[in-house]
Design a protein around this motif. Structure first.
Motif, short mmCIF file in Angstrom:
data_model
loop_
_atom_site.label_atom_id
_atom_site.label_comp_id
_atom_site.label_asym_id
_atom_site.label_seq_id
_atom_site.Cartn_x
_atom_site.Cartn_y
_atom_site.Cartn_z
N HIS A 1 15.90 5.16 -8.07
CA HIS A 1 15.17 5.33 -9.35
C HIS A 1 14.85 4.18 -10.35
O HIS A 1 15.82 3.19 -10.01
CB HIS A 1 16.04 6.44 -10.11
CG HIS A 1 15.89 7.72 -9.33
ND1 HIS A 1 14.86 8.55 -9.60
CD2 HIS A 1 16.95 8.45 -8.78
CE1 HIS A 1 15.14 9.60 -8.74
NE2 HIS A 1 16.51 9.47 -8.27
N ARG A 2 13.65 4.10 -10.57
CA ARG A 2 13.39 3.17 -11.48
C ARG A 2 12.79 3.53 -12.91
O ARG A 2 12.20 4.52 -12.76
CB ARG A 2 12.17 2.24 -11.03
CG ARG A 2 12.72 1.75 -9.52
CD ARG A 2 13.19 -0.12 -10.11
NE ARG A 2 13.74 -0.68 -8.65
CZ ARG A 2 13.12 -1.34 -7.87
NH1 ARG A 2 11.76 -1.27 -7.92
NH2 ARG A 2 13.86 -1.52 -6.57
N LEU A 3 13.07 2.90 -13.78
CA LEU A 3 12.57 3.30 -15.26
C LEU A 3 10.91 2.98 -15.37
O LEU A 3 10.53 2.19 -14.82
CB LEU A 3 13.14 2.45 -16.22
CG LEU A 3 13.48 3.20 -17.53
CD1 LEU A 3 14.38 4.25 -17.48
CD2 LEU A 3 14.05 2.08 -18.73
N GLY A 4 10.28 4.11 -15.72
CA GLY A 4 8.86 4.14 -15.88
C GLY A 4 8.05 4.19 -14.39
O GLY A 4 7.10 3.91 -14.47
N SER A 5 8.80 4.43 -13.35
CA SER A 5 7.94 4.81 -12.35
C SER A 5 8.65 5.73 -11.15
O SER A 5 9.83 6.06 -11.74
CB SER A 5 7.77 3.30 -11.43
OG SER A 5 8.98 3.13 -10.62
N VAL A 6 7.98 5.99 -10.30
CA VAL A 6 8.79 7.17 -9.02
C VAL A 6 9.66 6.14 -8.46
O VAL A 6 9.90 4.90 -8.64
CB VAL A 6 7.79 7.48 -8.12
CG1 VAL A 6 6.58 8.53 -9.10
CG2 VAL A 6 6.97 6.80 -7.52
N ALA A 7 10.76 6.94 -7.92
CA ALA A 7 11.66 6.21 -7.17
C ALA A 7 10.97 5.23 -6.02
O ALA A 7 10.09 5.66 -5.34
CB ALA A 7 12.65 7.30 -6.29
N GLN A 8 11.73 4.13 -5.72
CA GLN A 8 11.11 2.95 -4.85
C GLN A 8 11.98 2.74 -3.72
O GLN A 8 13.03 2.99 -3.74
CB GLN A 8 11.04 1.72 -5.70
CG GLN A 8 10.24 1.68 -6.76
CD GLN A 8 8.88 2.01 -6.41
OE1 GLN A 8 8.17 1.13 -5.72
NE2 GLN A 8 8.10 2.95 -7.19
N SER B 1 0.84 -1.21 0.01
CA SER B 1 0.00 -0.01 -0.06
C SER B 1 0.89 1.22 0.17
O SER B 1 0.26 2.45 -0.07
CB SER B 1 -1.01 -0.16 1.33
OG SER B 1 -0.19 -0.35 2.48
N CYS B 2 2.04 1.08 0.15
CA CYS B 2 3.17 2.09 0.25
C CYS B 2 2.85 3.00 -1.25
O CYS B 2 2.61 2.59 -2.60
CB CYS B 2 4.43 1.67 -0.05
SG CYS B 2 5.74 2.65 -0.77
N LEU B 3 2.74 4.47 -0.99
CA LEU B 3 2.54 5.52 -2.22
C LEU B 3 3.21 5.04 -3.21
O LEU B 3 2.93 5.17 -4.47
CB LEU B 3 2.45 6.76 -1.62
CG LEU B 3 1.18 7.29 -0.96
CD1 LEU B 3 1.37 8.45 -0.32
CD2 LEU B 3 -0.24 6.94 -1.38
N ALA B 4 4.68 4.86 -3.05
CA ALA B 4 5.73 4.75 -4.12
C ALA B 4 5.50 3.74 -5.01
O ALA B 4 5.53 3.57 -6.12
CB ALA B 4 6.91 4.90 -3.52
N LYS B 5 5.13 2.58 -4.29
CA LYS B 5 4.54 1.34 -4.80
C LYS B 5 3.53 1.68 -5.85
O LYS B 5 3.50 0.69 -6.55
CB LYS B 5 4.69 0.14 -3.88
CG LYS B 5 5.85 -0.22 -3.19
CD LYS B 5 5.83 -1.43 -2.52
CE LYS B 5 6.97 -1.61 -1.57
NZ LYS B 5 7.23 -3.05 -0.84
#
Ligand code: SF4
Ligand code: SF4
Ligand code: SF4
Length: 159
Positions: free
Chosen positions: A123-130, A98-102
């Motif tokens: 940083h992850r390609l295609g998403s916000v930092a995890q 449920s983490c917002l970044a996830k």
């Protein structure tokens, strides 16, 4: 009576935000000898000790963090706490889905609250930092729990 007491303790140990007190190694000894006098609760300057299930003292990380000051142990009239030289506990955080970044929503509140930098964002390609947890850097202080806007951080026993 003892079995019922043990159930109270185990239930709070398993609950995500209420935890056993630091420097308590033996749950059986604790539930047998804790008189629920409340001295530890009154001694805690962070006000994170609450009367949990059955009136047994528990840590509530929704109220703040443990600074490992050892005041709770020093004020306990019973021989329940380990010496201060021991590790206060073997618990570390984990982050739920449920983490917002996830959920691809920018948020770093937990990391901002962590003094030991045990939660780092990659940083992850295609998403916000995890978020990634460095278990070896987590003291189990609980400072990251209350700031999480979606209550996604829980404390787990570290084997
Ligand atoms: S060690 Fe200090 S801050 Fe932590 S629970 Fe005990 S009294 Fe509170
Ligand atoms: S001070 Fe000790 S005996 Fe009293 S409630 Fe706290 S842990 Fe139990
Ligand atoms: S429990 Fe404390 S040390 Fe561990 S990640 Fe949270 S803030 Fe950092």
């Amino acid at each position: 009576m003892v079995d019922q007491r043990r159930r109270f303790f185990l239930r709070s140990a398993q609950s995500s935000q209420q935890q056993p007190l630091p420097w308590i190694s033996d749950s059986e000894l604790f539930t047998e000898h804790c008189t629920r006098c409340g001295e530890c609760q009154r001694a805690c300057e962070e006000n994170i000790i609450v009367a949990g299930d059955g009136g047994f003292p528990s840590i509530d990380f929704n109220k703040g963090e443990c600074t490992f000051c050892y005041e709770c142990a020093q004020h306990c009239p019973e021989p329940l706490f380990l010496p201060e030289t021991h590790l206060p506990w073997k618990q570390v955080v984990s982050i739920k889905d449920s983490c917002l970044a996830k959920q691809n929503i920018e948020c770093r509140s937990c990391s901002d609250a962590c003094d030991t930098r045990a939660i780092r964002f990659q940083h992850r390609l295609g998403s916000v930092a995890q978020p990634e947890i460095q278990i070896s850097d987590c003291s189990g202080c609980g400072a990251c729990i209350a700031p999480c806007p979606v209550n996604a951080i829980s404390m787990e026993q570290h084997p």
